[in-house]
Design a protein around this motif. Sequence first.
Motif, PDB file in Angstrom:
ATOM      1  N   THR A 135     -32.225 -40.252-124.053  1.00 12.48           N
ATOM      2  CA  THR A 135     -32.080 -38.881-124.900  1.00 12.48           C
ATOM      3  C   THR A 135     -30.997 -38.858-125.949  1.00 12.48           C
ATOM      4  OG1 THR A 135     -32.434 -37.866-122.779  1.00 12.48           O
ATOM      5  CG2 THR A 135     -31.111 -36.546-124.159  1.00 12.48           C
ATOM      6  N   GLY A 136     -29.922 -39.766-125.793  1.00 11.43           N
ATOM      7  CA  GLY A 136     -29.091 -39.788-126.978  1.00 11.43           C
ATOM      8  C   GLY A 136     -29.496 -40.512-128.164  1.00 11.43           C
ATOM      9  N   SER A 137     -30.486 -41.198-128.196  1.00 18.85           N
ATOM     10  CA  SER A 137     -31.035 -42.069-129.304  1.00 18.85           C
ATOM     11  C   SER A 137     -31.640 -41.188-130.379  1.00 18.85           C
ATOM     12  CB  SER A 137     -32.176 -43.276-128.801  1.00 18.85           C
ATOM     13  OG  SER A 137     -33.283 -42.412-128.329  1.00 18.85           O
ATOM     14  N   ASN A 148     -35.866 -34.688-119.997  1.00 17.34           N
ATOM     15  CA  ASN A 148     -36.996 -34.311-120.713  1.00 17.34           C
ATOM     16  C   ASN A 148     -37.050 -33.015-121.316  1.00 17.34           C
ATOM     17  OD1 ASN A 148     -38.682 -37.009-120.683  1.00 17.34           O
ATOM     18  ND2 ASN A 148     -37.936 -36.694-118.605  1.00 17.34           N
ATOM     19  N   VAL A 149     -36.415 -32.054-120.627  1.00 14.70           N
ATOM     20  CA  VAL A 149     -36.051 -30.856-121.457  1.00 14.70           C
ATOM     21  C   VAL A 149     -35.288 -30.855-122.679  1.00 14.70           C
ATOM     22  CG1 VAL A 149     -34.723 -28.502-121.613  1.00 14.70           C
ATOM     23  CG2 VAL A 149     -36.126 -29.285-119.484  1.00 14.70           C
ATOM     24  N   LEU A 150     -34.310 -31.834-122.701  1.00 18.20           N
ATOM     25  CA  LEU A 150     -33.541 -32.341-123.914  1.00 18.20           C
ATOM     26  C   LEU A 150     -34.283 -33.150-124.808  1.00 18.20           C
ATOM     27  CD1 LEU A 150     -30.073 -33.389-122.005  1.00 18.20           C
ATOM     28  CD2 LEU A 150     -30.682 -31.465-123.431  1.00 18.20           C
ATOM     29  N   ILE A 181     -29.345 -43.387-114.647  1.00 21.03           N
ATOM     30  CA  ILE A 181     -28.850 -42.343-115.505  1.00 21.03           C
ATOM     31  C   ILE A 181     -28.441 -42.866-116.781  1.00 21.03           C
ATOM     32  CG2 ILE A 181     -26.727 -40.759-115.580  1.00 21.03           C
ATOM     33  CD1 ILE A 181     -27.284 -40.420-112.814  1.00 21.03           C
ATOM     34  N   LEU A 182     -27.957 -44.001-117.005  1.00 24.17           N
ATOM     35  CA  LEU A 182     -27.564 -44.729-118.099  1.00 24.17           C
ATOM     36  C   LEU A 182     -28.864 -45.061-119.070  1.00 24.17           C
ATOM     37  CD1 LEU A 182     -25.539 -46.627-120.008  1.00 24.17           C
ATOM     38  CD2 LEU A 182     -26.741 -48.447-118.860  1.00 24.17           C
ATOM     39  N   ALA A 183     -29.998 -45.191-118.497  1.00 21.49           N
ATOM     40  CA  ALA A 183     -31.364 -45.459-119.326  1.00 21.49           C
ATOM     41  C   ALA A 183     -31.651 -44.222-119.808  1.00 21.49           C
ATOM     42  CB  ALA A 183     -32.230 -46.118-118.381  1.00 21.49           C
ATOM     43  N   MET A 190     -30.839 -44.844-133.898  1.00 19.69           N
ATOM     44  CA  MET A 190     -31.702 -44.621-133.152  1.00 19.69           C
ATOM     45  C   MET A 190     -32.444 -45.699-132.237  1.00 19.69           C
ATOM     46  SD  MET A 190     -35.324 -41.923-133.044  1.00 19.69           S
ATOM     47  CE  MET A 190     -36.473 -42.374-131.805  1.00 19.69           C
ATOM     48  N   TYR A 191     -32.722 -46.491-133.233  1.00 16.50           N
ATOM     49  CA  TYR A 191     -33.712 -47.459-132.464  1.00 16.50           C
ATOM     50  C   TYR A 191     -32.870 -48.689-131.952  1.00 16.50           C
ATOM     51  CZ  TYR A 191     -38.044 -45.742-134.166  1.00 16.50           C
ATOM     52  OH  TYR A 191     -39.036 -44.622-133.919  1.00 16.50           O
TER      53      TYR A 191
END
Lengths: 94, 94
Positions: B19-21, B69-71, B12-14, A42-43
């Motif tokens: 979210t993916g983290s 931000n919903v995710l 979008i990458l950021a 995650m980090y």
Amino acid sequence: MTWDWAISVLGILAGLCTTGSFVPQVVKAWRDGETRAISTRMYVIISVAFVSWLGYGLVIRSWPIVIFNVLNLGLSGVILFLKLRSAPPRRKEA
Amino acid sequence: MTWDWAISVLGILAGLCTTGSFVPQVVKAWRDGETRAISTRMYVIISVAFVSWLGYGLVIRSWPIVIFNVLNLGLSGVILFLKLRSAPPRRKEA
């Protein structure tokens, strides 16, 4: 009070909460020295996210995005450091 | 390839990395059932942040900010649920 002013305040509140949310995790990990449940992946990924947001802020010259993400990177970097420091050494294959 | 297109890709990458983290932290907390080192305050405050970003995205009609931000809210909500579920019951004062 123009509508734009309220939108900027909402954005800054969201930024402050995002950055501020990492402070209790830094304090807890530092104070307890216990990081087992914290995900290293995650980090690592969120640090990549903050570097990307930092680049994004620089490119569009948005100083709030730059400032918040420098702080985010610093805080998540401390958590990652504390996590890696307390991780057991990896067993080398024989 | 216009410069604007590259800036959007960076944003979008950021967003995807942010979210993916949270996914590896959800998987780790769910799989290990161990959440002691995770800060409850962090996930309460970051949920407030994601609600604020969600409101911000709705107000400025930015659908990427709304969707991410919903995710984010969903993922951090799961971590907060797992944390509260495994927290020891608070001792009631006599």
